[in-house]
Design a protein around this motif. Structure first.
Motif, PDB file in Angstrom:
ATOM      1  N   PRO A 195       0.796  -1.231   0.000  1.00  0.00           N
ATOM      2  CA  PRO A 195       0.000   0.000   0.000  1.00  0.00           C
ATOM      3  C   PRO A 195       0.828   1.280   0.000  1.00  0.00           C
ATOM      4  CG  PRO A 195       0.066  -0.943   2.200  1.00  0.00           C
ATOM      5  CD  PRO A 195       0.752  -1.917   1.302  1.00  0.00           C
ATOM      6  N   ILE A 196       2.107   1.189   0.356  1.00  0.00           N
ATOM      7  CA  ILE A 196       2.968   2.369   0.378  1.00  0.00           C
ATOM      8  C   ILE A 196       3.902   2.301  -0.819  1.00  0.00           C
ATOM      9  CG2 ILE A 196       4.626   3.726   1.684  1.00  0.00           C
ATOM     10  CD1 ILE A 196       1.871   3.532   2.953  1.00  0.00           C
ATOM     11  N   MET A 197       3.770   3.235  -1.749  1.00  0.00           N
ATOM     12  CA  MET A 197       4.559   3.239  -2.967  1.00  0.00           C
ATOM     13  C   MET A 197       5.779   4.144  -2.792  1.00  0.00           C
ATOM     14  SD  MET A 197       2.755   1.197  -4.729  1.00  0.00           S
ATOM     15  CE  MET A 197       3.595   1.357  -6.321  1.00  0.00           C
ATOM     16  N   ALA A 198       6.957   3.592  -3.069  1.00  0.00           N
ATOM     17  CA  ALA A 198       8.200   4.345  -2.944  1.00  0.00           C
ATOM     18  C   ALA A 198       9.057   4.100  -4.177  1.00  0.00           C
ATOM     19  CB  ALA A 198       8.965   3.931  -1.688  1.00  0.00           C
ATOM     20  N   SER A 199       9.718   5.150  -4.647  1.00  0.00           N
ATOM     21  CA  SER A 199      10.612   5.023  -5.797  1.00  0.00           C
ATOM     22  C   SER A 199      11.627   6.149  -5.736  1.00  0.00           C
ATOM     23  CB  SER A 199       9.828   5.078  -7.119  1.00  0.00           C
ATOM     24  OG  SER A 199       9.175   6.342  -7.252  1.00  0.00           O
ATOM     25  N   GLY A 200      12.721   5.963  -6.452  1.00  0.00           N
ATOM     26  CA  GLY A 200      13.724   7.014  -6.480  1.00  0.00           C
ATOM     27  C   GLY A 200      15.065   6.498  -6.956  1.00  0.00           C
ATOM     28  N   GLN A 201      15.986   7.427  -7.126  1.00  0.00           N
ATOM     29  CA  GLN A 201      17.335   7.106  -7.565  1.00  0.00           C
ATOM     30  C   GLN A 201      18.342   7.926  -6.776  1.00  0.00           C
ATOM     31  OE1 GLN A 201      17.279   7.893 -11.801  1.00  0.00           O
ATOM     32  NE2 GLN A 201      16.664   5.791 -12.263  1.00  0.00           N
ATOM     33  N   GLY A 202      19.552   7.388  -6.663  1.00  0.00           N
ATOM     34  CA  GLY A 202      20.586   8.105  -5.939  1.00  0.00           C
ATOM     35  C   GLY A 202      21.962   7.668  -6.376  1.00  0.00           C
ATOM     36  N   GLU A 203      22.945   8.313  -5.821  1.00  0.00           N
ATOM     37  CA  GLU A 203      24.331   7.990  -6.117  1.00  0.00           C
ATOM     38  C   GLU A 203      25.207   8.391  -4.947  1.00  0.00           C
ATOM     39  OE1 GLU A 203      25.679  10.197  -9.475  1.00  0.00           O
ATOM     40  OE2 GLU A 203      25.156  12.148  -8.616  1.00  0.00           O
ATOM     41  N   ALA A 204      26.366   7.780  -4.899  1.00  0.00           N
ATOM     42  CA  ALA A 204      27.353   8.104  -3.872  1.00  0.00           C
ATOM     43  C   ALA A 204      28.717   8.106  -4.528  1.00  0.00           C
ATOM     44  CB  ALA A 204      27.289   7.098  -2.720  1.00  0.00           C
ATOM     45  N   PRO A 205      29.120   9.223  -5.110  1.00  0.00           N
ATOM     46  CA  PRO A 205      30.457   9.291  -5.697  1.00  0.00           C
ATOM     47  C   PRO A 205      31.527   8.984  -4.648  1.00  0.00           C
ATOM     48  CG  PRO A 205      29.129  11.192  -6.340  1.00  0.00           C
ATOM     49  CD  PRO A 205      28.376  10.478  -5.267  1.00  0.00           C
ATOM     50  N   TYR A 206      32.604   8.360  -5.080  1.00  0.00           N
ATOM     51  CA  TYR A 206      33.632   7.915  -4.145  1.00  0.00           C
ATOM     52  C   TYR A 206      34.132   9.079  -3.291  1.00  0.00           C
ATOM     53  CZ  TYR A 206      37.894   5.809  -2.325  1.00  0.00           C
ATOM     54  OH  TYR A 206      38.880   5.334  -1.492  1.00  0.00           O
ATOM     55  N   GLY A 207      34.083   8.875  -1.988  1.00  0.00           N
ATOM     56  CA  GLY A 207      34.572   9.877  -1.050  1.00  0.00           C
ATOM     57  C   GLY A 207      33.624  11.031  -0.794  1.00  0.00           C
ATOM     58  N   GLN A 208      32.402  10.962  -1.323  1.00  0.00           N
ATOM     59  CA  GLN A 208      31.435  12.033  -1.144  1.00  0.00           C
ATOM     60  C   GLN A 208      30.179  11.513  -0.459  1.00  0.00           C
ATOM     61  OE1 GLN A 208      30.709  14.442  -4.667  1.00  0.00           O
ATOM     62  NE2 GLN A 208      32.686  13.842  -5.543  1.00  0.00           N
TER      63      GLN A 208
END
Length: 250
Positions: A195-208
């Motif tokens: 019932p709870i809809m979640a979506s998204g994108q992310g990133e973690a550049p090295y050292g950041q």
């Protein structure tokens, strides 16, 4: 004479390594996890043994045992100029780990854990919301050279997600796909069911610092307490029950 002394020294060091107690593995695990993971009731040696993996909560007040763990040295890795171990739990394979000239590699990882035990060690208020459900982490191969810039693919599945803050309610099933290239991560979140809809994108550049942008929607009454437990990462959207998720918080 010098060669004989070196050979004798190598033999002595090899003997000590073979006899190294299983508790040494627990010490290494605690060190590299920042104290979040503990190996309890360790038996055997560094090369073959068993114990129980436990998670320490972020406040260091309690331990939660959750995974019977066994390991065995893989002599075949020596042909690749590496040392390796096969890990299992209650007879089921967990992963193969090797340490060689190219660094540390983990292959065929298949790990299952209660969400509460796995998340309790994370030092963030959102991780201490009494989470429920089952986590499954799989990774065909994860390679980390000496500089720590890891590469690989992994998938995290969370089934039956829920929280003690919402008794009797289930949020659903979610999947996080993670890819790493030379230490930089990218990840995608998707809802599989619920019932709870979640979506998204992310990133973690090295050292950041990691970045994530996504959306979450569902029953407004169920989600009204979300901003209070999300540590500033959730902002109400234009419609009831809709939220924007941003990390770092905006």
């Amino acid at each position: 004479m010098t060669r004989k002394l070196l050979a004798l020294l190598a033999l002595a060091l090899g003997f000590l390594a073979i006899k190294a107690p299983a508790a040494l593995l627990g010490g290494l695990l605690g060190h590299f996890s920042g104290g979040g993971l503990i190996l309890q009731q360790a038996e055997g040696s560094l090369w073959q043994g068993r114990g129980t993996l436990a998670s320490r909560d972020a406040g260091g007040r309690s331990l939660t045992p959750w995974l019977p763990l066994a390991w065995r040295f893989d002599a075949g890795a020596l042909a690749r100029l590496a040392i390796g171990w096969d890990f299992s739990s209650s007879g089921s394979p967990l992963a193969h780990v090797e340490l060689g000239p190219g660094g540390l590699s983990v292959s065929d990882l298949s790990l299952h854990a209660p969400a509460g035990a796995a998340l309790s060690a994370i030092p963030h208020p959102a991780a201490r919301a009494g989470w429920h459900g089952d986590l499954s982490l799989t990774a065909p191969r994860w390679q980390c050279p000496a500089d720590g810039r890891c590469s690989g693919e992994a998938s995290l599945l969370w089934r039956g997600a829920g929280s003690a803050l919402f008794p009797g309610r289930s949020f659903g099933d979610y999947q996080l796909q993670v890819g790493a290239e030379a230490g930089s991560l990218r990840f995608t979140l998707a809802t599989l069911a619920g019932p709870i809809m979640a979506s998204g994108q992310g990133e973690a550049p090295y050292g950041q610092q990691p970045r994530f942008d996504g959306q979450l929607s569902g029953d407004p009454e169920l989600l009204r307490r979300l901003p209070a437990i999300a540590g500033g990462a959730a902002r109400p959207g234009n419609q009831p029950g809709h939220f924007e998720i941003h990390w770092p918080p905006r």
